[in-house]
Design an enzyme around this catalytic site. Structure first.
Site, PDB file in Angstrom:
ATOM      1  N   HIS A 173       0.855  -1.186   0.000  1.00 20.65           N
ATOM      2  CA  HIS A 173       0.000   0.000   0.000  1.00 20.65           C
ATOM      3  C   HIS A 173       0.886   1.229   0.000  1.00 20.65           C
ATOM      4  O   HIS A 173       1.935   1.230   0.642  1.00 20.65           O
ATOM      5  CB  HIS A 173      -0.890  -0.004   1.259  1.00 20.65           C
ATOM      6  CG  HIS A 173      -2.067   0.891   1.132  1.00 20.65           C
ATOM      7  ND1 HIS A 173      -1.980   2.242   1.374  1.00 20.65           N
ATOM      8  CD2 HIS A 173      -3.341   0.634   0.760  1.00 20.65           C
ATOM      9  CE1 HIS A 173      -3.170   2.769   1.169  1.00 20.65           C
ATOM     10  NE2 HIS A 173      -4.017   1.831   0.794  1.00 20.65           N
TER      11      HIS A 173
ATOM     12  N   ASP B  94      -7.886  -5.354   0.127  1.00 22.13           N
ATOM     13  CA  ASP B  94      -8.381  -6.244  -0.919  1.00 22.13           C
ATOM     14  C   ASP B  94      -8.040  -7.702  -0.674  1.00 22.13           C
ATOM     15  O   ASP B  94      -8.605  -8.587  -1.308  1.00 22.13           O
ATOM     16  CB  ASP B  94      -7.817  -5.815  -2.279  1.00 22.13           C
ATOM     17  CG  ASP B  94      -8.498  -4.565  -2.776  1.00 22.13           C
ATOM     18  OD1 ASP B  94      -9.678  -4.381  -2.443  1.00 22.13           O
ATOM     19  OD2 ASP B  94      -7.858  -3.767  -3.472  1.00 22.13           O
TER      20      ASP B  94
HETATM   21  N1  ACO Z   1       4.196  -7.533  -4.308  1.00 19.78           N
HETATM   22  C1  ACO Z   1       5.544  -7.528  -4.377  1.00 19.78           C
HETATM   23  N2  ACO Z   1       6.289  -6.424  -4.166  1.00 19.78           N
HETATM   24  C2  ACO Z   1       5.633  -5.297  -3.878  1.00 19.78           C
HETATM   25  C3  ACO Z   1       4.235  -5.237  -3.799  1.00 19.78           C
HETATM   26  C4  ACO Z   1       3.509  -6.417  -4.004  1.00 19.78           C
HETATM   27  N3  ACO Z   1       2.188  -6.439  -3.942  1.00 19.78           N
HETATM   28  N4  ACO Z   1       3.871  -3.972  -3.517  1.00 19.78           N
HETATM   29  C5  ACO Z   1       5.004  -3.264  -3.439  1.00 19.78           C
HETATM   30  N5  ACO Z   1       6.074  -4.067  -3.654  1.00 19.78           N
HETATM   31  C6  ACO Z   1       7.476  -3.655  -3.638  1.00 19.78           C
HETATM   32  C7  ACO Z   1       7.834  -3.008  -4.981  1.00 19.78           C
HETATM   33  O1  ACO Z   1       8.313  -3.950  -5.903  1.00 19.78           O
HETATM   34  C8  ACO Z   1       8.889  -1.999  -4.563  1.00 19.78           C
HETATM   35  O2  ACO Z   1      10.103  -2.694  -4.366  1.00 19.78           O
HETATM   36  P1  ACO Z   1      11.520  -1.990  -4.744  1.00 19.78           P
HETATM   37  O3  ACO Z   1      11.614  -0.816  -3.829  1.00 19.78           O
HETATM   38  O4  ACO Z   1      12.515  -3.060  -4.492  1.00 19.78           O
HETATM   39  O5  ACO Z   1      11.399  -1.603  -6.194  1.00 19.78           O
HETATM   40  C9  ACO Z   1       8.408  -1.534  -3.187  1.00 19.78           C
HETATM   41  O6  ACO Z   1       7.640  -2.624  -2.646  1.00 19.78           O
HETATM   42  C10 ACO Z   1       7.554  -0.282  -3.259  1.00 19.78           C
HETATM   43  O7  ACO Z   1       6.475  -0.541  -4.127  1.00 19.78           O
HETATM   44  P2  ACO Z   1       5.798   0.499  -5.122  1.00 19.78           P
HETATM   45  O8  ACO Z   1       5.165  -0.241  -6.259  1.00 19.78           O
HETATM   46  O9  ACO Z   1       6.752   1.586  -5.447  1.00 19.78           O
HETATM   47  O10 ACO Z   1       4.658   1.079  -4.197  1.00 19.78           O
HETATM   48  P3  ACO Z   1       3.457   2.016  -4.625  1.00 19.78           P
HETATM   49  O11 ACO Z   1       3.138   2.832  -3.432  1.00 19.78           O
HETATM   50  O12 ACO Z   1       3.749   2.731  -5.904  1.00 19.78           O
HETATM   51  O13 ACO Z   1       2.297   0.984  -4.955  1.00 19.78           O
HETATM   52  C11 ACO Z   1       0.498  -0.503  -4.711  1.00 19.78           C
HETATM   53  C12 ACO Z   1       1.316   0.615  -4.040  1.00 19.78           C
HETATM   54  C13 ACO Z   1       0.038  -0.057  -6.097  1.00 19.78           C
HETATM   55  C14 ACO Z   1      -0.731  -0.772  -3.865  1.00 19.78           C
HETATM   56  C15 ACO Z   1       1.383  -1.759  -4.802  1.00 19.78           C
HETATM   57  O14 ACO Z   1       1.748  -2.188  -3.502  1.00 19.78           O
HETATM   58  C16 ACO Z   1       0.727  -2.890  -5.577  1.00 19.78           C
HETATM   59  O15 ACO Z   1       0.779  -2.908  -6.806  1.00 19.78           O
HETATM   60  N6  ACO Z   1       0.068  -3.864  -4.852  1.00 19.78           N
HETATM   61  C17 ACO Z   1      -0.630  -4.928  -5.514  1.00 19.78           C
HETATM   62  C18 ACO Z   1      -1.983  -4.448  -6.004  1.00 19.78           C
HETATM   63  C19 ACO Z   1      -2.983  -4.207  -4.879  1.00 19.78           C
HETATM   64  O16 ACO Z   1      -3.124  -5.036  -3.987  1.00 19.78           O
HETATM   65  N7  ACO Z   1      -3.688  -3.057  -4.954  1.00 19.78           N
HETATM   66  C20 ACO Z   1      -4.708  -2.682  -3.975  1.00 19.78           C
HETATM   67  C21 ACO Z   1      -4.223  -1.546  -3.120  1.00 19.78           C
HETATM   68  S1  ACO Z   1      -5.439  -1.122  -1.910  1.00 19.78           S
HETATM   69  C22 ACO Z   1      -6.589  -0.275  -2.794  1.00 19.78           C
HETATM   70  O17 ACO Z   1      -6.331   0.390  -3.758  1.00 19.78           O
HETATM   71  C23 ACO Z   1      -7.987  -0.354  -2.357  1.00 19.78           C
END
Ligand code: ACO
Length: 378
Positions: A261, A315
């Site tokens: 998140h 979620d």
């Molecule tokens: N699985 C694996 N690695 C992850 C995940 C994940 N679900 N989420 C974040 N990371 C890692 C990234 O790869 C990144 O690693 P790095 O620093 O080595 O490159 C680090 O954690 C930061 O992640 P970002 O993608 O930069 O975080 P951001 O804040 O942009 O994205 C998001 C947040 C979109 C929710 C992301 O965690 C994601 O895609 N999760 C999966 C989709 C999901 O569950 N969405 C629902 C969110 S809740 C809602 O909207 C109601």
């Protein structure tokens, strides 16, 4: 003019001043108008919480009764909306059907009297009351059935579950569903709320505001993740497959759905409550093997990604709760929208109170002074 550093995804950049909700991502705290969600989930109802968010205070007994009454008697949708929905392709996604139907409401209520509290209230009531009816109507019509008329004797959540398959729901199911709506109703400046506020800032009507937010909520990185969580659990299939699946995702740098998140760096407090609700349902209606897979996933992801602050988000467990209620997977995100419409409307109202049209800037990284090449010379 102050020049700010470009932040992809506008991370950390305030887009509004708001008193609607507050989140502390380090401590895992979420409050609506200052009240912790744990307390609202235990003691409130969805409609009472919606009122709190939109009008800023908990309603008195009389205010709540009047609001519930208005919503109850505005649940029916116009025949022409229903007929329009009948023409939608049955293979279309219910979020797209909802976006189109919400926008179509604006055709019937085109007057924009944005400074009139009566107009605001009528629009709020109409949207909160009819969005569930539109979701349920599309669900039945895409199966070739006629939509079911809302039942005035049933509460908000019980009526929605009833409209899905014409069966009065078990009271525990209806209460759990209502709590799910409370948990999904609002969450500070997320993508769909930002969308709603940008649209609101142009002083368009609330139907366009909600339609644009529905479109934003549908994406797999936002509300659409709950659907993908179930597809992922189906694909994993057994507890033994969890570790290899996660290791493979990490190796491919693929995101694991339902985890991570932008704000929370600990387990999302809504996921904790939803997990408890899922357990209540499993106790009464039987266990779900997907829950064992989910728990193992939580353990393995914590082991591998806990240090990065990647924990279950809302979620991750909402899909398991809806699945136990027999709700089809592609309705999970429209249900999220049923809840979130009240949050969007709270932001619509707040935006109108001190409006300035959104007009951010950009960092131009293109060319200059390019000469036009005639088509036969390209
Ligand atoms: N699985 C694996 N690695 C992850 C995940 C994940 N679900 N989420 C974040 N990371 C890692 C990234 O790869 C990144 O690693 P790095 O620093 O080595 O490159 C680090 O954690 C930061 O992640 P970002 O993608 O930069 O975080 P951001 O804040 O942009 O994205 C998001 C947040 C979109 C929710 C992301 O965690 C994601 O895609 N999760 C999966 C989709 C999901 O569950 N969405 C629902 C969110 S809740 C809602 O909207 C109601």
């Amino acid at each position: 003019m102050m020049v700010c550093e470009y932040k992809p995804g506008l991370e950390g950049i305030p887009a509004a001043q708001s008193s609607i909700s507050y989140v502390d991502g380090q401590k895992g705290i979420l409050e609506y108008r200052g009240i912790r969600i744990e307390e609202l989930a235990e003691k409130s109802t969805f409609l009472e919480t919606a009122y709190l968010l939109i009008w800023g205070e908990l309603p008195t007994k009389e205010e709540l009764k009047a609001f519930e009454h208005e919503v109850r008697y505005h649940r029916r949708i116009k025949y022409r909306i229903r007929d329009m929905m009948k023409c939608f392709p049955e293979s279309g996604h219910p979020m797209d059907a909802l976006q189109a139907s919400a926008a179509a409401l604006g055709l019937f209520y085109s007057l924009r009297d944005l400074h009139n509290p009566v107009y605001i209230r009528d629009s709020v009531v109409r949207l909160i009351a009819t969005i569930p009816t539109m979701v349920a109507a599309f669900q039945l019509m895409r199966k070739g059935n006629d939509p079911v008329r809302p039942r005035d004797d049933l509460d908000y959540s019980a009526n929605f579950l009833y409209m899905l398959d014409e069966k009065e729901p078990d009271p525990l199911m209806a209460r759990v569903f209502d709590i799910c709506l409370i948990l999904q109703v609002e969450h500070t400046m997320n993508a769909s709320t930002f969308s709603a506020r940008v649209t609101a800032s142009t002083l368009t009507d609330p139907y366009a505001v909600v339609a644009s937010a529905v479109g934003t909520l549908g994406g797999p990185l936002h509300g659409g993740a709950n659907e993908e969580v179930i597809q992922m659990l189906e694909k994993i299939g057994s507890v033994e497959n969890v570790r290899p699946y996660i290791e493979d995702c990490l190796q491919r740098k693929a995101k694991i759905m339902g985890f991570g998140h932008r704000v929370y760096k600990v387990k999302d407090p809504r996921a904790t409550i939803l997990q408890g609700l899922a357990e209540q349902l499993f106790e009464k209606f039987g266990h779900d093997k997907f829950y064992d897979i989910a728990q193992e996933m939580e353990r393995v992801v914590e082991e591998k990604l806990g240090s990065k602050g990647i924990y279950p988000n809302i979620d991750f467990y909402s899909g398991l709760v809806y699945r136990k209620m027999g709700i089809p997977t592609d309705l999970f995100t429209p249900i999220f929208a049923i809840a979130r419409v009240a949050g969007w409307l709270a932001h619509w109202k707040e935006q109108l109170a001190e409006n300035r049209i959104f007009r951010p800037t950009q960092v131009y990284n293109g060319l200059h002074e390019v000469t036009y090449t005639p088509i036969d010379k390209r």
